[in-house]
Design an enzyme around this catalytic site. Structure first.
Site, mmCIF file in Angstrom:
data_model
loop_
_atom_site.group_PDB
_atom_site.id
_atom_site.type_symbol
_atom_site.label_atom_id
_atom_site.label_comp_id
_atom_site.label_asym_id
_atom_site.label_seq_id
_atom_site.Cartn_x
_atom_site.Cartn_y
_atom_site.Cartn_z
ATOM 1 N N ASP A 130 10.156 3.300 1.650
ATOM 2 C CA ASP A 130 8.729 3.125 1.395
ATOM 3 C C ASP A 130 7.975 4.433 1.649
ATOM 4 O O ASP A 130 8.536 5.391 2.183
ATOM 5 C CB ASP A 130 8.191 1.989 2.272
ATOM 6 N N GLU A 163 9.503 4.718 -3.662
ATOM 7 C CA GLU A 163 8.123 4.375 -4.035
ATOM 8 C C GLU A 163 7.331 5.656 -4.287
ATOM 9 O O GLU A 163 6.101 5.657 -4.309
ATOM 10 C CB GLU A 163 7.454 3.551 -2.924
ATOM 11 N N TRP A 164 8.026 6.720 -4.464
ATOM 12 C CA TRP A 164 7.465 8.061 -4.616
ATOM 13 C C TRP A 164 6.347 8.126 -5.667
ATOM 14 O O TRP A 164 5.203 8.497 -5.331
ATOM 15 C CB TRP A 164 8.653 8.965 -4.923
ATOM 16 N N PRO A 165 6.590 7.740 -6.940
ATOM 17 C CA PRO A 165 5.501 7.885 -7.913
ATOM 18 C C PRO A 165 4.296 7.004 -7.614
ATOM 19 O O PRO A 165 3.161 7.394 -7.912
ATOM 20 C CB PRO A 165 6.142 7.484 -9.247
ATOM 21 N N TYR A 167 2.952 6.388 -4.755
ATOM 22 C CA TYR A 167 2.074 7.075 -3.791
ATOM 23 C C TYR A 167 1.483 8.362 -4.349
ATOM 24 O O TYR A 167 0.435 8.810 -3.909
ATOM 25 C CB TYR A 167 2.834 7.323 -2.474
ATOM 26 N N ASP A 191 2.365 -3.840 -5.369
ATOM 27 C CA ASP A 191 3.273 -4.942 -5.066
ATOM 28 C C ASP A 191 2.969 -6.163 -5.935
ATOM 29 O O ASP A 191 1.812 -6.456 -6.205
ATOM 30 C CB ASP A 191 3.093 -5.393 -3.600
#
Ligand SMILES: *[C@@H]1O[C@H](CO)[C@@H](O)[C@H](O)[C@H]1NC(C)=O
Ligand SMILES: *[C@@H]1O[C@H](CO)[C@@H](O)[C@H](O)[C@H]1NC(C)=O
Ligand SMILES: *[C@@H]1O[C@H](CO)[C@@H](O)[C@H](O)[C@H]1NC(C)=O
Ligand SMILES: *[C@@H]1O[C@H](CO)[C@@H](O)[C@H](O)[C@H]1NC(C)=O
Length: 380
Positions: A130, A163-165, A167, A191
């Site tokens: 995450d 979840e890189w892109p 954020y 989500d």
């Protein structure tokens, strides 16, 4: 040299189970693994049992290692992994690139190598990483890269879910070429919730951004529109069909977030549907896209192996009864999907043979409000 594709990059697609209960416990995952093995889930392809946030004790141990909460996971993660493996399944775990997880447990910042080694030593097969609690985008990106390399260095094949892109996006356009070098799949958007408005917002977002995200998807790296919520409380039957059909068209990793111990036969039929899963897992590995939107109707297609196409007709209308959407077959596959003729097979909401159509004909598809008809079109 360029950091190689991380662990698990040969895996085409993953199916798994995740329970979003606020307080996960060892017993829950043991029971879920039993049900997955006994009731056809594993055989349908759902092979990961994934633990999300909140599995950790609030502090690291005296060697700086993450440790499971001793009350909720009294046997420890290693034992749980052994159990899950004994059922012919794999175990997924969760951590965070920053100083703390989203729920406030210890994050992996400053401990990427140690945490990767710990997970590997426990026999973990997938890591959801995450992006909460990172002070800057540079630290975020660096953390995602470093954890990828750390997982690779363990020598154990561990699927890396990022979840890189998601954020990055509010601040800068993600570089998907780079993200795919490090991650096996990645979340782009919020989500999912157990509601039609959530499913609709994910589909709308995906259609709006398809020019930047569809082309990058393929074996080794997938866009992740988040979990299937079929089998819970929020979706009607037609909406559940829409989620299953559209997640197949979007080449989404299929993670279920539901309670398999208490699931209706209808939801089980849909989630274990072999024809839909075959479309989702198609070896060509191309993600589908929206071709056109006409009032309340959306027409999507996904190129499949063997010159075939999955075709979805989605009716966004939320009032009234079933309506027909009619379109020329030349709309499909840049005019080539049905040239000179094609066989049309309905996959959802029920399996049905529609017979053979010629290139110049049209299809008329009757779709319930908020429902989807999923077809497979094969050129003859
Ligand atoms: C690590 O990366 C290398 C280079 O891409 C790759 O060949 C190897 O299979 C990876 N190792 C693991 C355990 O994933
Ligand atoms: C974690 O906290 C330390 C100390 O406050 C800080 O220097 C560091 O930048 C933080 N790491 C991240 C990823 O935000
Ligand atoms: C994106 O990342 C790739 C691979 O790291 C790199 O070659 C490329 O220059 C980057 N593109 C941009 C626009 O920064
Ligand atoms: C849709 O078209 C079919 C075939 O033309 C027809 O039988 C059916 O009544 C139509 N449905 C609606 C809701 O108009």
């Amino acid at each position: 040299s360029t950091p190689g594709p991380k662990s698990g990059c040969h895996v085409l697609r993953f199916l798994s189970w995740w329970c979003c209960l606020p307080v996960p416990s060892e017993q829950l995952f043991v029971e879920m693994a039993d049900v997955m093995a006994a009731e056809g889930w594993r055989d349908a392809g759902y092979e990961f049992v994934c633990i999300d946030d909140c599995w950790m004790a609030p502090t690291r141990d005296e060697h700086g290692r993450l440790q499971a909460d001793p009350k909720r996971f009294p046997s420890g993660i290693r034992k749980l992994a052994d159990y899950v493996h004994s059922r012919g399944l794999k175990l997924g775990i969760y951590s965070d690139v920053g100083n703390k997880t989203c729920a406030g447990f210890p994050g992996s910042y400053n401990h990427y190598d140690l945490d990767a080694q710990t997970f590997a030593s426990w026999g973990v097969d997938l890591l959801k990483f995450d992006g909460c609690n990172s002070d800057t985008l540079e630290l975020l990106a660096e953390g995602y890269r470093r954890m990828s390399l750390a997982l690779n260095n363990t020598g154990r094949s561990i699927v890396y879910s990022c979840e890189w892109p998601f954020y990055l996006r509010p601040v800068q356009q993600p570089n998907y070429t780079e993200i795919k070098q490090y991650c096996n799949h990645w979340r782009n958007f919020f989500d999912v919730y157990d509601s039609w408005s959530s499913i609709k917002s994910i589909l709308d977002w995906t259609a709006l951004h398809q020019d930047s995200i569809v082309k990058i998807a393929g074996p080794g790296g997938w866009n992740d529109p988040d979990m299937l919520v079929i089998g819970n409380f929020g979706l009607s039957w037609d909406q559940a069909v829409t989620q299953m059909a559209m997640w197949a068209v979007m080449a989404a990793p299929l993670f279920m977030s539901n309670d398999l111990r208490h699931i209706s036969p209808e939801a089980k039929w849909l989630l274990q549907n072999k024809e839909v899963i075959a479309i989702n897992q198609d070896p060509l590995g191309k993600q589908g896209y929206q071709i056109t939107k006409d009032k309340n109707f959306e027409l999507w297609e996904r190129p499949l192996s063997g010159r075939a196409y999955a075709v979805a007709v989605l009716n966004q209308q939320e009032i009234g009864g079933p309506q027909n959407f009619t379109f020329p077959l030349t709309f499909l596959g840049n005019g080539l999907a049905c040239n000179p003729a094609c066989a049309v097979q309905q996959v959802l909401p029920a399996s049905r043979d529609w017979g053979v159509y010629s290139w110049v004909s049209s299809l008329s598809v009757e779709v319930n409000p908020t429902g989807t008809v999923l077809l497979k079109v094969g050129a003859l």
